[in-house]
Design a protein around this motif. Structure first.
Motif, short mmCIF file in Angstrom:
data_model
loop_
_atom_site.label_atom_id
_atom_site.label_comp_id
_atom_site.label_asym_id
_atom_site.label_seq_id
_atom_site.Cartn_x
_atom_site.Cartn_y
_atom_site.Cartn_z
N ILE A 2 8.04 -3.88 -4.48
CA ILE A 2 7.79 -4.86 -3.42
C ILE A 2 6.31 -4.82 -3.03
N VAL A 3 5.89 -5.91 -2.40
CA VAL A 3 4.50 -6.04 -1.95
C VAL A 3 4.53 -6.45 -0.48
N ASP A 4 3.93 -5.63 0.34
CA ASP A 4 3.83 -5.94 1.79
C ASP A 4 2.50 -6.64 2.02
N THR A 5 2.59 -7.94 2.14
CA THR A 5 1.35 -8.73 2.29
C THR A 5 0.75 -8.64 3.69
N LYS A 10 -2.37 -1.30 -2.48
CA LYS A 10 -2.05 -1.60 -3.86
C LYS A 10 -0.57 -1.36 -4.09
N TYR A 11 0.05 -2.35 -4.72
CA TYR A 11 1.48 -2.30 -4.93
C TYR A 11 1.76 -2.51 -6.43
N LYS A 29 -5.52 -7.28 -0.09
CA LYS A 29 -6.80 -7.05 0.59
C LYS A 29 -6.73 -7.56 2.03
N ALA A 30 -7.49 -6.93 2.86
CA ALA A 30 -7.55 -7.37 4.26
C ALA A 30 -8.29 -8.70 4.32
N ASP A 31 -7.69 -9.59 5.07
CA ASP A 31 -8.35 -10.90 5.29
C ASP A 31 -9.47 -10.71 6.31
N ASP A 59 -15.66 -15.52 6.10
CA ASP A 59 -14.48 -15.95 5.34
C ASP A 59 -13.60 -14.75 5.03
N ARG A 60 -12.57 -14.92 4.13
CA ARG A 60 -11.61 -13.86 3.81
C ARG A 60 -12.27 -12.64 3.17
N ASP A 61 -13.37 -12.90 2.50
CA ASP A 61 -14.07 -11.81 1.83
C ASP A 61 -15.16 -11.20 2.70
#
Length: 271
Positions: A2-5, A10-11, A29-31, A59-61
């Motif tokens: 599973i991936v916890d968004t 890292k999943y 990655k953290a937004d 921005d997100r990055d």
């Protein structure tokens, strides 16, 4: 797997079919999207734009974002005191700024004045009071003054007083002193003893009773006697040097000299 968004990390996810597997690594990655603004205050009559309360955005990055890419909603009426809310958003991230418009209480009070020519004048003379935007009293030293007054010259002079965006004007009138009014001189009288005899015309001198008898009445001819009044007058025909201070037969003194009589009468007129 599973991936916890909702959580950065890292999943690993394994994909398999008929005993064959493959693994996938999903990195969450953290937004880094951000929008930063601040609250502010301004006074009625001031200027405001949406950019005034914007600080920064990424921005997100985490890369910087220009204000032009930010969506700002809400208006501020700078002509009316009150509180206004403006929302800034970028990619689902919102920030709100509170803009408070306060009444501008800046004031500047001066007055007109009139002064006498030659008196001293200072700009502070026409200054009354001043307050800042919050209504707090302002000292005269914080006020800017423009203009001069020539106290030696009669006329009107305008002086400007300025504090902040407020300007007030005073009119200072310089007038002549009453005792030195133009074209007016106090009357003076010449001293009696300094009046020349020639300034008193002979035709304007009123004659006394004795002078009329000596100059206007003809002297009668005839035998002279010691008791005749006419004879007493006749003795003066020889000239002023022979006039006598003694009484005549009628009890009157002989006529005075003409020049002496004129000067006396002229002095009486002056008095």
């Amino acid at each position: 797997g599973i991936v916890d968004t909702t959580k950065a990390g890292k999943y690993e996810v394994i994909y398999g079919y008929q005993g064959v597997e493959s693994k996938a690594l999903i990195t969450v990655k953290a937004d880094q999207t951000t929008v930063k603004v601040h609250d502010s205050e301004l006074y009625t009559g001031g200027n405001w734009t949406g950019k005034d309360n914007f600080d920064s955005a990424t921005d997100r990055d985490g890369k910087p974002v220009d204000f032009e890419d930010i969506n700002a909603t809400g208006t501020v009426d700078t002509t009316k005191a009150g509180k206004y809310e403006v929302t800034y958003s970028y990619h689902g991230i919102e920030s709100k700024a509170l803009i408070t418009v306060k009444a501008d209480q800046t004031s500047l009070n001066v007055h007109d004045s009139t002064m006498d020519q030659g008196d001293e004048w200072q700009p502070e003379t026409n200054f009354d009071s001043a307050t800042d935007r919050d209504g707090e009293e302002v000292a005269y030293s914080e006020v800017e003054v423009q203009g001069k007054v020539n106290t030696d010259k009669i006329g009107q002079y305008m002086v400007s007083y300025q504090y902040g965006a407020v300007t007030a004007r005073a009119v200072i009138t310089v007038q002549a002193k009453v005792s030195q009014a133009p074209n007016e001189t106090p009357p003076t009288e010449a001293p009696e003893t300094d009046l020349p005899e020639e300034e008193c015309p002979e035709t304007e001198i009123p004659e006394t009773e004795e002078s009329n008898s000596a100059t206007e009445e003809p002297i009668q001819s005839g035998p002279e006697t010691g008791e005749s009044e006419t004879a007493g007058v006749g003795k003066n025909e020889n000239g002023p040097s022979e006039q006598s201070n003694e009484l005549s037969a009628t009890g009157r003194k002989p006529p005075l000299k003409e020049s002496t009589q004129q000067l006396s009468n002229c002095r009486k007129q002056e008095k």
